[in-house]
Structures are given as C-alpha cells and as structure tokens.
Design a protein around this motif. Structure first.
Motif, PDB file in Angstrom:
ATOM      1  N   SER A  25       0.824  -1.204   0.000  1.00  0.00           N
ATOM      2  CA  SER A  25       0.000   0.000   0.000  1.00  0.00           C
ATOM      3  C   SER A  25       0.860   1.256   0.000  1.00  0.00           C
ATOM      4  O   SER A  25       1.953   1.280   0.573  1.00  0.00           O
ATOM      5  CB  SER A  25      -0.915   0.016   1.227  1.00  0.00           C
ATOM      6  OG  SER A  25      -1.662   1.222   1.299  1.00  0.00           O
TER       7      SER A  25
ATOM      8  N   GLU B 110      -1.027   4.063   0.826  1.00  0.00           N
ATOM      9  CA  GLU B 110      -1.988   4.906   1.532  1.00  0.00           C
ATOM     10  C   GLU B 110      -1.253   5.694   2.614  1.00  0.00           C
ATOM     11  O   GLU B 110      -0.599   5.108   3.481  1.00  0.00           O
ATOM     12  CB  GLU B 110      -3.081   4.030   2.147  1.00  0.00           C
ATOM     13  CG  GLU B 110      -4.339   4.788   2.524  1.00  0.00           C
ATOM     14  CD  GLU B 110      -4.206   5.484   3.864  1.00  0.00           C
ATOM     15  OE1 GLU B 110      -4.716   6.617   3.989  1.00  0.00           O
ATOM     16  OE2 GLU B 110      -3.585   4.898   4.771  1.00  0.00           O
TER      17      GLU B 110
ATOM     18  N   LEU C  78      -8.815   0.977   6.047  1.00  0.00           N
ATOM     19  CA  LEU C  78      -8.685   0.258   4.779  1.00  0.00           C
ATOM     20  C   LEU C  78      -9.601  -0.962   4.703  1.00  0.00           C
ATOM     21  O   LEU C  78      -9.733  -1.563   3.645  1.00  0.00           O
ATOM     22  CB  LEU C  78      -7.226  -0.175   4.579  1.00  0.00           C
ATOM     23  CG  LEU C  78      -6.234   0.964   4.351  1.00  0.00           C
ATOM     24  CD1 LEU C  78      -4.810   0.437   4.342  1.00  0.00           C
ATOM     25  CD2 LEU C  78      -6.530   1.673   3.035  1.00  0.00           C
TER      26      LEU C  78
END
Length: 254
Positions: A94, A96, A133
């Motif tokens: 990820s 993020e 998430l």
C-alpha cells in the motif's frame, strides 16, 4: 528487524502475527494470495496472520526493508469498540499515506527500547489505519467469543510450550469443545491453538539459536520430536533454515 537481500530471500512460510513492513530501497517482491506483489522504496506492507508468502528481490541490486511483527490480540485491543473482526488488507502492498506513516513511525527507532505509552500509541495508529482500509471489520457484528476461556487456553499454551498438549486438556479448562475452541481461538488470536503452540516453541528456539545451542539439544528442549522436525517447522514459519537464520543473526551482530 531490518535486512538486505539480493535474489532469493525466503521460502513460502506464514506467521501467526501481523507483519508490518516498510521497503527502504530497491524492489521487494513476494507471492501472496495467488499473485505477485512488488513493494518499492517507501511502500508499506501488511501481511495478515496465517497467510502464506515468500520473499525475493525484484531487481538485481536487491532490496532493504524493515519489518515489525504484532500479535493479533494487540490489534483487537487497540481497535476497541470500533471493530470486531480482525482487519484484512488483501493487496498486502500500500501507498496509503495514513498506513505508511503509522508503519514508518513504528519502525523509526529499531534499536531503542519503547516506552509503554509509546507502544500503546503505535498500536492505536496501526489499528486505526487498518480499520480505515477495511471498513467491513468495523461494521461486523460483535462476535460472541468466550474471551476468558480463550485467555486461559492461551496462557496454558504459553506455560507448556515444550509439552505435548492434548485437545481434551484444553476442552476441560475452557468448557469449549475442540472445534469451537479452534474456531474462536483463530477469531481472537489469528491462528489455531496448534500453530500458536508451535510458534511459541519457535520463539524459544530463536532465543536459543542466538546462544549457539546445538540444534539437536535445542529441538529437544523446545518440544520438537527431533532435529529434522524442528528444522521443518522453522523453515515453514520463517522461510529459512535454522542454520541460515543463525548465520544472518551473526552477520547483524557483526
């Protein structure tokens, strides 16, 4: 831990913990849930408990990374009432920002002891990043887990790592049949009672490896049938043989 690899790194294996990683440089490649994953410098990695994965370099120059292993029960505690099921991130890699920041913060000072309040802060940040998430974890119905019984079972396994533990013994102390116990144990701690026991044996084995204990003596002391049984379980859990793990640790210690 922090490590650097070129080419092959790890055979397929699994942990009974969450693995939170940060690739520092290069390309970190691995197979996870039927697909190849590639993590570049600055990318975060989250591996769910009991998910099989391996490891290798995605480019010739290798990769460097840091990794933190966190018991699922700590994530559950940090989630509070906001989540019931353990959060799951199927993609493993990820970018993020919230997740990357939480993992980078947790891995920032590997060589420094953590203050208990700092541990609480890091766990809360990791848990909330995971929940963001996986919204389904927060929406899940409260699971009716027999938490006190499960804690008794876990404490017993912690105290009897070198012994053969029969399911009937756990049934007697928890009041749960073996199948309900296995199902609820996995929901609470991310793995089965048997795998949990094996991993605690391997925890002890790693400490003894660092003390240069002969492998045959170590296998017996930690509750394995013999050295070959220990080696198979170690490689299945960590993706390397005990001998290679000991050599890597000696390199780290210089």
């Amino acid at each position: 831990m922090e490590a650097f690899f070129r080419g092959y790194a790890y055979d397929p294996h699994r942990h009974d913990t969450y693995a939170f990683g940060l690739t520092l440089s290069g390309v970190q490649s691995f197979d996870y849930r039927g697909a190849r994953r590639d993590s570049l410098g600055g990318h975060a990695i989250v591996l769910h408990p009991d998910e099989v994965h391996n490891g290798r370099s995605g480019i010739e120059s290798g990769f460097r990374y840091r990794m933190l292993y966190v018991e699922p029960r700590l994530i559950r505690q940090a989630m509070g009432e906001g989540g019931r099921a353990l959060p799951f991130m199927s993609t493993a890699v990820s970018q993020e920002p919230r997740l990357v920041a939480a993992i980078a913060r947790a891995l920032r000072d590997l060589d420094q002891p953590l203050d208990p309040l700092a541990v609480d802060d890091l766990l809360e940040r990791l848990a909330q990043a995971l929940l963001a998430l996986d919204p389904s974890a927060a929406r899940a119905r409260p699971s009716r887990l027999e938490n006190r019984a499960l804690e008794r079972a876990r404490d017993y396994l912690d105290a009897h790592t070198a012994e053969t533990v029969d399911s009937s013994r756990l049934e007697a102390m928890t009041g749960l049949d073996r199948f309900t116990l296995a199902r609820q144990f996995r929901a609470a701690f991310g793995t089965s009672p048997y795998n949990y026991l094996v991993m605690r044996r391997l925890d002890r084995a790693r400490r003894m490896l660092a003390e240069d204990t002969p492998l045959a003596d170590l296998a017996f002391a930690c509750g394995f049938a013999d050295q070959s049984h220990f080696t198979r379980q170690f490689r299945r859990a960590y993706g390397v043989t005990p001998g290679r793990w000991r050599a890597l640790q000696q390199q780290i210690r210089g």
